[in-house]
Structures are given as C-alpha cells and as structure tokens.
Design a protein around this motif. Structure first.
Motif, PDB file in Angstrom:
ATOM      1  N   LEU A 234      -4.082  54.917 -49.529  1.00  0.00           N
ATOM      2  CA  LEU A 234      -3.897  54.732 -50.965  1.00  0.00           C
ATOM      3  C   LEU A 234      -2.468  54.312 -51.288  1.00  0.00           C
ATOM      4  O   LEU A 234      -2.239  53.480 -52.170  1.00  0.00           O
ATOM      5  CB  LEU A 234      -4.248  56.029 -51.699  1.00  0.00           C
ATOM      6  N   GLY A 235      -1.511  54.890 -50.572  1.00  0.00           N
ATOM      7  CA  GLY A 235      -0.125  54.482 -50.791  1.00  0.00           C
ATOM      8  C   GLY A 235       0.078  53.009 -50.469  1.00  0.00           C
ATOM      9  O   GLY A 235       0.778  52.286 -51.193  1.00  0.00           O
ATOM     10  N   THR A 236      -0.550  52.539 -49.405  1.00  0.00           N
ATOM     11  CA  THR A 236      -0.428  51.113 -49.054  1.00  0.00           C
ATOM     12  C   THR A 236      -1.042  50.228 -50.140  1.00  0.00           C
ATOM     13  O   THR A 236      -0.450  49.224 -50.568  1.00  0.00           O
ATOM     14  CB  THR A 236      -1.114  50.861 -47.709  1.00  0.00           C
ATOM     15  N   VAL A 237      -2.228  50.616 -50.624  1.00  0.00           N
ATOM     16  CA  VAL A 237      -2.884  49.834 -51.678  1.00  0.00           C
ATOM     17  C   VAL A 237      -2.066  49.867 -52.961  1.00  0.00           C
ATOM     18  O   VAL A 237      -1.909  48.848 -53.650  1.00  0.00           O
ATOM     19  CB  VAL A 237      -4.314  50.357 -51.903  1.00  0.00           C
TER      20      VAL A 237
ATOM     21  N   VAL B 219      -0.632  46.740 -55.116  1.00  0.00           N
ATOM     22  CA  VAL B 219      -0.948  46.514 -56.532  1.00  0.00           C
ATOM     23  C   VAL B 219       0.322  46.390 -57.364  1.00  0.00           C
ATOM     24  O   VAL B 219       0.449  45.528 -58.252  1.00  0.00           O
ATOM     25  CB  VAL B 219      -1.852  47.656 -57.040  1.00  0.00           C
ATOM     26  N   VAL B 220       1.294  47.261 -57.088  1.00  0.00           N
ATOM     27  CA  VAL B 220       2.543  47.214 -57.856  1.00  0.00           C
ATOM     28  C   VAL B 220       3.277  45.907 -57.618  1.00  0.00           C
ATOM     29  O   VAL B 220       3.835  45.293 -58.544  1.00  0.00           O
ATOM     30  CB  VAL B 220       3.422  48.432 -57.485  1.00  0.00           C
ATOM     31  N   GLU B 221       3.294  45.457 -56.365  1.00  0.00           N
ATOM     32  CA  GLU B 221       3.975  44.193 -56.071  1.00  0.00           C
ATOM     33  C   GLU B 221       3.297  43.019 -56.776  1.00  0.00           C
ATOM     34  O   GLU B 221       3.973  42.116 -57.284  1.00  0.00           O
ATOM     35  CB  GLU B 221       4.004  43.961 -54.561  1.00  0.00           C
ATOM     36  N   ARG B 222       1.954  43.018 -56.816  1.00  0.00           N
ATOM     37  CA  ARG B 222       1.256  41.899 -57.451  1.00  0.00           C
ATOM     38  C   ARG B 222       1.355  41.934 -58.976  1.00  0.00           C
ATOM     39  O   ARG B 222       1.312  40.894 -59.626  1.00  0.00           O
ATOM     40  CB  ARG B 222      -0.211  41.905 -57.029  1.00  0.00           C
ATOM     41  N   SER B 223       1.445  43.108 -59.562  1.00  0.00           N
ATOM     42  CA  SER B 223       1.507  43.214 -61.028  1.00  0.00           C
ATOM     43  C   SER B 223       2.935  43.353 -61.539  1.00  0.00           C
ATOM     44  O   SER B 223       3.137  43.694 -62.705  1.00  0.00           O
ATOM     45  CB  SER B 223       0.688  44.428 -61.489  1.00  0.00           C
ATOM     46  N   ARG B 224       3.900  43.124 -60.673  1.00  0.00           N
ATOM     47  CA  ARG B 224       5.281  43.291 -61.100  1.00  0.00           C
ATOM     48  C   ARG B 224       5.650  42.301 -62.197  1.00  0.00           C
ATOM     49  O   ARG B 224       6.277  42.667 -63.198  1.00  0.00           O
ATOM     50  CB  ARG B 224       6.216  43.123 -59.892  1.00  0.00           C
ATOM     51  N   ALA B 225       5.244  41.046 -62.047  1.00  0.00           N
ATOM     52  CA  ALA B 225       5.587  40.042 -63.061  1.00  0.00           C
ATOM     53  C   ALA B 225       4.963  40.384 -64.408  1.00  0.00           C
ATOM     54  O   ALA B 225       5.611  40.294 -65.463  1.00  0.00           O
ATOM     55  CB  ALA B 225       5.137  38.664 -62.593  1.00  0.00           C
ATOM     56  N   ASP B 226       3.677  40.795 -64.390  1.00  0.00           N
ATOM     57  CA  ASP B 226       3.025  41.151 -65.656  1.00  0.00           C
ATOM     58  C   ASP B 226       3.692  42.367 -66.290  1.00  0.00           C
ATOM     59  O   ASP B 226       3.847  42.435 -67.523  1.00  0.00           O
ATOM     60  CB  ASP B 226       1.546  41.450 -65.394  1.00  0.00           C
ATOM     61  N   THR B 227       4.066  43.317 -65.475  1.00  0.00           N
ATOM     62  CA  THR B 227       4.722  44.508 -66.021  1.00  0.00           C
ATOM     63  C   THR B 227       6.053  44.165 -66.667  1.00  0.00           C
ATOM     64  O   THR B 227       6.379  44.639 -67.765  1.00  0.00           O
ATOM     65  CB  THR B 227       4.927  45.551 -64.906  1.00  0.00           C
ATOM     66  N   VAL B 228       6.838  43.313 -65.982  1.00  0.00           N
ATOM     67  CA  VAL B 228       8.128  42.901 -66.550  1.00  0.00           C
ATOM     68  C   VAL B 228       7.919  42.129 -67.844  1.00  0.00           C
ATOM     69  O   VAL B 228       8.646  42.313 -68.832  1.00  0.00           O
ATOM     70  CB  VAL B 228       8.903  42.065 -65.512  1.00  0.00           C
TER      71      VAL B 228
END
Length: 487
Positions: A263-266, A270-279
């Motif tokens: 789960l930590g790996t997933v 997810v955080v890396e892929r949604s980083r742009a949207d979050t910013v």
C-alpha cells in the motif's frame, strides 16, 4: 606393617587385656574396636552430686568418646556420659547433667579434647549464632543440626603429611611457576587492572547506601509481587486465549503487514501522479484565501450579526419591555445647519477658478465603480448637483506598488484643486479622511470602491461638501426594517 594392620594388631592385643581387667577394660575400650554399646558403670569422676536430669545428644561421629566421660559447660564439669548407642548411621549419647545447671532449650553440643593427647568430653553451650530460647529439661534431645566434633590429631597430621610428602608443595611450586610465566611482561596491565578494580570497589563503597536502598526496594517489590501472586497468575492465564488467537491469525497478520508495504508503494505512485493536480488545486485556492485574509475580521463580525439580525449584537441591552432605547449623538453646528437649509448646493471656491470643469456631486452608491476612461463625463443624477466623471485607468491614480509620500493628481483628471493622496502612515490633516482598508467610500472626489493601499490618507479637498439635499422615508418599524428612515 601398614597403619591399618598396626591398628588391628593393637586392638587384638588390647582386647584380652581389657577382658582380664574387667571394669577398667570396659571404660578404656575405644569405640573403633567394634563394641556397639557400653553399659553404665558407677564412677565418681563426673557424676552429678544430685539426681540430675538426662539429655540425649545425636552425633555423626563420637570418635573415641567413652561412657563416664565428663560433660562440661565453660570448661566446668557439670555431668557425665551415661550411655553411647548406635541409631542408624549416627551415634546417640545420653548425658546426665546436674540439676542446678540451667541450659537453654536450643543449646549445642560438641565432642572436644582436653589436650593434644587428652581424653574426650562433651561440651554443652548456648547457641553462638542465635538468642537463647526456653530451657533444657529432662528427656530433651539435641539433634544433629546442633552438634559438632573437633578435629583429631591424626587427621591434622595426615593432612600435613600429604602436604609435605611431595604432593601439596610440588603443586604449589607448579602454580607459582605458571603464575609467574603468565604475568611476566604484563605488570603494567596487571597494575592498571588492579587500579581500575580499586576504583570500581571504591565507587561501590561510596554507593553502598544506594545499593542497599535498591536492594530494599527490590525486596519490597518482590514481596508485593508475592502477595499478588494470584492476581499475576490470573493475568497471565487471561493472556493465554489472546496469544492463542494471535498464533492462529499469524498468517493473516503477516499478510496484512505485507499488504501494508505494498500500500505504501501504491500510495507513493498515486501521490507522484497527482502532484500536478494537487499543486494546481492549491494555486486555485490562493485567490480565495487572499480575499478571506483581506476580509479580516469582517467575516466573523458578520456571522455574529447574523445571530441577532436585523438588530446589532448589542441590541439586547437596549430592549426594555416592548420598546427599544435609542441613543443619538448630534453635531449641532449653526453654520452648517443654515448652509444646508438655505443653500441648494454650496458654491465651490477653488473648482470655479477652472473653466469647463463640472461640479462634482455625491457619487451613486449603487455599487463600487472602478476608475473609468471618461474624464469629461455627462452631468446628471439628482437635482441640484452633477455626477463626478469616471477617472481614467492611467494617470489619475498613483502607482500602487511604488506609492509616493504625497501624490498630486494631474489637472486633466478633473479632481478638485488641492486634493492630495498621502502615503500610509502619514498624519491625517484637518478635514481629511483615512482609508483603513484602502477602499474609497462614497462622498469623495474619487469613484466609490476605488482600491488604494490600506492606510492611505485623503486631504480635505478630496472630500465632497454636503449638498443639503435630504431624502427620507417615514413609517413604522416595518418601514425602518425595510430601508430605514434616511437613505
């Protein structure tokens, strides 16, 4: 001839002589010659003067103690040995002690020797390691735990012979030589070890009180645990079912921990892929947060006012019964009152010196107006006055990023002569206006809602004079709530 043969020979020679000697032979017969039991013989040596009382003493070995031997207390003869018998693997000696001699009930007994080659006797004494208890009475028994015997001369000589006969001294010599070889060349290390050991022992000696206190505390803890042994046992017993369940679910727990790692790996992916949207979402929130920060304490105040709408929060103190108290502060200036009543609009002094300049009037309060690009504007609005022309976007307002200490608007902006903007923090001149939040209110030469730096100061010429025009509405409470008496 060996020692054992010599001893047997002596016993064999002595036995006929003792048989012929009668009573004397029986008294002198050693216990090692095989006689298991000896009867009493009336000899006057150590017999008590009175009736006395008898005490039985158990010994593991009585050596060559014989009946009629003396019984002594502090090297004083107080009785005699009456009987020596064999009980199992130890000897039982019956003593008769003078009735006048009082001994404690936990007295000790020992087989002693009067001299190096002297006779044996029984020494009775109080216990050396515990307080005396009770009193020794007729028929009492002194058990093996409270009896001893002295070392025999033969035993001492045998041990000395073993030491001197090449065994003990040779071993000591070997130990000495090996010890010298082991320590040769290591004297500094040994000296340092002894020094550290001395320091360690000195530290222990200084902390003796703390160590004793820790041991006492540990003793109290163990005592408390001993008193609560049942509770501790029940607690341990209650843990058994839980441990059993954990043992059965061991595979599931291992799988859960493994899945948690996955789960930590997933989650990282997810955080890396949604980083742009979050910013981007955070950046989109920035204007909202800026407006909230600019609103300051207006928002909580408005929420406070909503709880008591349509009355202000402090109206509860003004309500008395079925009416409301009203407090009015009036500024009664006779000149201003007469000017408002007699003049439709005051005649401007400085503005009339400039031709082709429309007379300003109170701007409309329908909503905030941004600076416009029509410096000439049409005159209109309410009777008796004109409308202030909209200000152009450039030239009629100072640079908000580099606000000067004093800013004078250009003549083409059509603002009253003498109207100045002072840098935030400047003192407010007489008749001037301070903008705490940087928003220009209605009633000035600037369009209402114009944004300036917070704390900007307007001079008195930037504030429009009163026209004397009054429009009102009369009515009851519902009319007041609908729009108020004065607009």
């Amino acid at each position: 001839m060996s020692e054992r043969q010599r001893a047997n020979h002596q016993c064999g020679v002595a036995r006929p002589l003792r048989i012929l000697a009668g009573v004397l032979a029986v008294a002198l017969l050693p216990a090692g010659c095989g006689l298991p039991e000896v009867v009493d013989l009336p000899l006057p040596g150590g017999r008590p003067a009175g009736a006395g009382y008898t005490v039985t003493v158990e010994f593991t070995d009585v050596l060559d103690l014989v009946p009629r031997a003396a019984v002594k207390v502090d090297d004083v003869t107080v009785g005699t040995v009456e009987r020596i018998s064999l009980a199992g693997w130890h000897a039982r000696v019956r003593l008769r002690i003078d009735r006048a001699v009082r001994l404690p009930g936990n007295a000790t007994a020992a087989v002693r020797q009067s001299s190096l080659l002297g006779e044996k006797y029984v020494a009775v004494a109080p216990p050396p390691t515990e307080p005396a208890r009770g009193r020794l009475a007729d028929g009492d028994l002194i058990p093996l735990s409270r009896t001893t015997r002295g070392a025999e001369v033969e035993e001492v000589l045998a041990a000395l012979g073993l030491l001197l006969n090449g065994g003990g001294l040779a071993q000591l010599r070997t130990i000495n030589i090996e010890l010298g070889k082991a320590l040769a060349g290591r004297e500094p290390a040994l000296r340092d070890t002894l020094t550290q050991l001395d320091t360690f022992l000195a530290g222990l000696d200084r902390q003796k009180a703390d160590i004793v206190r820790a041991i006492d505390a540990l003793d109290r803890l163990t005592g408390r645990l001993a008193r609560q042994r049942q509770v501790v046992g029940e607690a341990l017993d209650s843990l058994a079912p839980g441990l059993t369940v954990l043992a059965r679910q061991r595979a599931q727990l291992s799988g859960a921990l493994t899945a948690l790692g996955q789960l930590g790996t997933v989650g990282t992916r997810v955080v890396e892929r949604s980083r742009a949207d979050t910013v981007a979402s955070v950046q989109a929130l920035q204007p909202i947060l800026e407006q909230l920060a600019r609103a300051g304490d207006d928002l909580p105040k408005s929420l406070d006012f909503m709880l008591s709408y349509p009355f202000p929060p402090n109206v509860t103190g003004a309500i008395v019964g079925d009416f409301v108290n009203l407090s009015v502060t009036a500024d009664l200036d006779a000149a201003s009152i007469l000017a408002n009543l007699l003049a439709a609009a005051p005649t401007p002094t400085r503005r009339d010196a400039r031709p082709n300049t429309p007379t300003p009037s109170r701007p409309s309060s329908a909503g905030p107006a941004k600076p416009g690009g029509n410096p000439g504007g049409k005159a209109g609005g309410k009777p008796g006055g004109g409308v202030l022309p909209d200000l152009p976007l450039t030239g009629c307002l100072p640079d908000l990023k580099n606000f000067p200490a004093t800013w004078t608007p250009p003549e083409e902006c059509g603002l009253p002569e003498g109207c100045r903007l002072l840098k935030p923090g400047s003192p407010v001149p007489l008749g001037g206006l301070l903008l705490p939040k940087g928003v220009v209110p209605p009633g000035t030469a600037f369009a209402a809602g114009t944004e300036l730096p917070a704390g900007t100061v307007l001079t008195a010429d930037c504030v429009l004079p009163l026209t004397g025009e009054v429009t009102g509405q009369l009515g009851g409470l519902l009319d007041v709530l609908g729009g108020g008496l004065i607009q």
